[in-house]
Motif scaffolding. Structure first.
Motif, PDB file in Angstrom:
ATOM      1  N   ILE A  30       0.861  -1.127  -0.016  1.00 18.61           N
ATOM      2  CA  ILE A  30      -0.063   0.009  -0.079  1.00 18.61           C
ATOM      3  C   ILE A  30       0.799   1.063  -0.057  1.00 18.61           C
ATOM      4  O   ILE A  30       1.566   1.478   0.990  1.00 18.61           O
ATOM      5  N   LYS A  31       1.060   1.984  -1.119  1.00 18.58           N
ATOM      6  CA  LYS A  31       1.841   3.005  -1.380  1.00 18.58           C
ATOM      7  C   LYS A  31       1.528   4.332  -0.903  1.00 18.58           C
ATOM      8  O   LYS A  31       0.911   4.958  -1.363  1.00 18.58           O
ATOM      9  N   LEU A  32       1.969   4.643   0.178  1.00 17.53           N
ATOM     10  CA  LEU A  32       1.510   6.119   0.973  1.00 17.53           C
ATOM     11  C   LEU A  32       2.875   6.863   1.212  1.00 17.53           C
ATOM     12  O   LEU A  32       2.834   7.413   2.304  1.00 17.53           O
ATOM     13  N   ASP A  33       3.986   6.955   0.350  1.00 20.46           N
ATOM     14  CA  ASP A  33       5.094   7.472   0.620  1.00 20.46           C
ATOM     15  C   ASP A  33       5.354   8.557  -0.394  1.00 20.46           C
ATOM     16  O   ASP A  33       6.416   9.489   0.054  1.00 20.46           O
ATOM     17  N   ALA A  34       4.643   8.838  -1.255  1.00 22.93           N
ATOM     18  CA  ALA A  34       5.375   9.462  -2.416  1.00 22.93           C
ATOM     19  C   ALA A  34       4.469  10.572  -2.880  1.00 22.93           C
ATOM     20  O   ALA A  34       4.426  11.432  -3.772  1.00 22.93           O
ATOM     21  N   MET A  35       3.491  10.973  -2.083  1.00 27.35           N
ATOM     22  CA  MET A  35       2.281  12.285  -2.333  1.00 27.35           C
ATOM     23  C   MET A  35       1.825  11.865  -3.588  1.00 27.35           C
ATOM     24  O   MET A  35       1.382  13.055  -4.400  1.00 27.35           O
ATOM     25  N   GLU A  36       1.615  10.756  -4.143  1.00 28.63           N
ATOM     26  CA  GLU A  36       0.681  10.704  -5.391  1.00 28.63           C
ATOM     27  C   GLU A  36      -0.882  10.689  -5.076  1.00 28.63           C
ATOM     28  O   GLU A  36      -1.385  10.272  -4.164  1.00 28.63           O
ATOM     29  N   ASN A  37      -1.568  11.193  -6.295  1.00 33.29           N
ATOM     30  CA  ASN A  37      -2.849  11.034  -6.145  1.00 33.29           C
ATOM     31  C   ASN A  37      -3.265   9.685  -6.313  1.00 33.29           C
ATOM     32  O   ASN A  37      -2.807   8.798  -7.243  1.00 33.29           O
ATOM     33  N   PRO A  38      -4.093   8.956  -5.460  1.00 33.27           N
ATOM     34  CA  PRO A  38      -4.143   7.485  -5.384  1.00 33.27           C
ATOM     35  C   PRO A  38      -5.351   6.999  -6.410  1.00 33.27           C
ATOM     36  O   PRO A  38      -5.815   5.737  -6.806  1.00 33.27           O
ATOM     37  N   TYR A  39      -6.223   7.900  -7.006  1.00 27.95           N
ATOM     38  CA  TYR A  39      -7.280   7.870  -7.924  1.00 27.95           C
ATOM     39  C   TYR A  39      -6.864   7.751  -9.170  1.00 27.95           C
ATOM     40  O   TYR A  39      -6.483   8.652  -9.925  1.00 27.95           O
ATOM     41  N   LEU A 321       3.771   1.159   3.035  1.00 23.17           N
ATOM     42  CA  LEU A 321       4.857   1.864   2.942  1.00 23.17           C
ATOM     43  C   LEU A 321       4.706   3.386   3.086  1.00 23.17           C
ATOM     44  O   LEU A 321       3.832   4.103   2.269  1.00 23.17           O
ATOM     45  N   ILE A 322       5.180   4.032   3.905  1.00 27.66           N
ATOM     46  CA  ILE A 322       5.000   5.404   4.218  1.00 27.66           C
ATOM     47  C   ILE A 322       6.413   5.939   4.065  1.00 27.66           C
ATOM     48  O   ILE A 322       7.515   5.410   3.775  1.00 27.66           O
ATOM     49  N   LYS A 323       6.583   7.180   4.534  1.00 28.46           N
ATOM     50  CA  LYS A 323       8.030   7.876   4.324  1.00 28.46           C
ATOM     51  C   LYS A 323       8.648   8.271   5.893  1.00 28.46           C
ATOM     52  O   LYS A 323       8.205   8.610   6.889  1.00 28.46           O
ATOM     53  N   ASN A 324      10.000   7.382   5.962  1.00 24.33           N
ATOM     54  CA  ASN A 324      10.380   7.754   7.456  1.00 24.33           C
ATOM     55  C   ASN A 324      11.461   8.849   7.332  1.00 24.33           C
ATOM     56  O   ASN A 324      12.466   8.714   6.454  1.00 24.33           O
ATOM     57  N   LEU A 325      11.245   9.974   8.028  1.00 24.40           N
ATOM     58  CA  LEU A 325      12.195  11.060   7.852  1.00 24.40           C
ATOM     59  C   LEU A 325      12.860  11.067   9.280  1.00 24.40           C
ATOM     60  O   LEU A 325      13.550  11.977   9.206  1.00 24.40           O
ATOM     61  N   ASP A 326      12.838  10.163   9.988  1.00 26.21           N
ATOM     62  CA  ASP A 326      13.674  10.083  11.544  1.00 26.21           C
ATOM     63  C   ASP A 326      14.988  10.285  10.767  1.00 26.21           C
ATOM     64  O   ASP A 326      15.442   9.349  10.077  1.00 26.21           O
TER      65      ASP A 326
END
Length: 361
Positions: A30-39, A321-326
């Motif tokens: 589930i790709k939630l890391d790159a600020m894409e429009n999911p639709y 998958l999200i973005k790790n900024l730590d």
């Protein structure tokens, strides 16, 4: 014996020291890391696009000036006829063109920290000195520090994202105008997330000669096309045009973007759906103890959670998958960034995070 030099004897040391921009594999996630429009686009519109590909003259170079696409962009984005448009292979290419154009010996490219990482990376590519001014702890502009940096470094160019990435917040518009007035260089406002923010500085272009504006279609649902644009006065863009590589915007990007821009109602409906989901996610995440949420006017949410890197890995194990900024910047300690996806994707993320947070925190 060969007399050829090794790469480290030929390539600039600052390039040798760089790490390439990392794009993690996302197959099966589930790709939630790159600020894409999911639709996806509606099927009727996709069929129209498919017909475009049938009739396209792939054996010919595309229109180098992309005149028809620029006309569509003017209409869709309400760009004044007094302003020129420069098109890029995504906003990244436009940032690179500007950085290369102003990279005189001793010139400075200034931005804030944390910000879009490509501002700093492209400064290195273009061999121009980079200065990053830290934001405040709540990610607002530190006007005093910005004015001091402008006075000290006299930057050739300042890049500011509005809303900011990776923090998601809109900087105070009056503070940005103070910065524009304080510098003798140009100021580039990157409005990549404009569709989710209900705010823009496009109406200030006519008032400030040193102000230019970037937009992209990537966050609107056309990330795969790679189309960015710069809007500004002819006296600036005529010089940047000299540096744009010929045919940098391919024929399919031109045709598809123009077709989709004739259906802006579809893009705006999707943006509204994303904003609605953002509100729901924000509300749910606010119920998880020990999470600190940061305000977002973009299509993503930044939050701080104890043991963030551990939480990130546990989400990955659940194929999210999200973005790790730590670890990317001191102000982003224990911070993660999640893109707003479809309702189903968001629900799966929220459920998984709630479970992980209860176990980990």
């Amino acid at each position: 014996m060969s007399n050829f030099h090794e790469p480290n004897q030929i390539i600039r040391p600052e390039i040798l020291a760089l790490s390439a921009y990392h794009v993690p594999p996302a197959i099966g996630m589930i790709k939630l890391d790159a600020m894409e429009n999911p639709y996806p686009l509606p099927s009727a519109l996709r069929n129209e696009i498919a017909q475009l590909t049938v009739d396209s003259p792939f054996n010919r170079y595309p229109d180098a000036s992309a005149a028809s696409l620029k006309t569509a962009l003017r209409r869709a984005l309400d760009i004044s006829d007094e302003m020129d448009i420069l098109l890029g292979n995504g906003s990244d290419e436009i940032i690179q063109i500007i950085a290369m154009a102003v990279a005189k010996p001793g010139a400075v490219l200034l931005s804030v920290e944390p910000a879009f990482v490509m501002f700093r990376m492209i400064a290195t590519y273009a061999n121009i000195q980079y200065v990053g001014v830290p934001l405040t702890k709540d990610f607002t502009l530190d006007l005093e520090a910005m004015l001091a940096a402008i006075a000290k470094h006299k930057p050739a160019v300042i890049f500011l994202a509005y809303p900011n990435n990776p923090t998601g917040n809109l900087f105070d518009a009056d503070t940005i105008l103070r910065i524009i007035q304080a510098t003798s260089g140009i100021v580039i406002i990157d409005e990549a997330y404009h569709a989710f923010a209900d705010a823009s500085l496009i109406d200030s272009l006519a008032q400030y000669p040193n102000l230019l504006l970037m937009r992209t279609l990537s966050k609107l649902g056309l990330a795969g096309l790679r189309l960015g644009l710069l809007v500004g006065r002819h006296e600036w863009l005529m010089h940047f045009e000299k540096m744009r590589l010929p045919y940098n915007v391919g024929i399919m990007t031109q045709l598809i973007a123009e077709k989709v821009l004739s259906h802006t109602d579809v893009l705006l409906e999707q943006a509204e759906a994303i904003k609605s989901e953002r509100t729901k996610m924000y509300k749910f995440l606010g119920t998880i103890k020990k999470i600190k949420l940061f305000p977002s006017d973009a299509n993503f949410i930044l939050f701080r959670i104890p043991a963030a890197s551990q939480v990130f890995q546990k989400l990955k194990q659940q194929k999210i998958l999200i973005k790790n900024l730590d670890g990317t910047h001191p102000l982003l300690e224990n911070c993660l960034r999640v893109t707003v996806g479809t309702p189903d994707e968001n629900a799966q993320f929220c459920t998984a995070l709630h479970t992980i947070a209860c176990e980990t925190v």
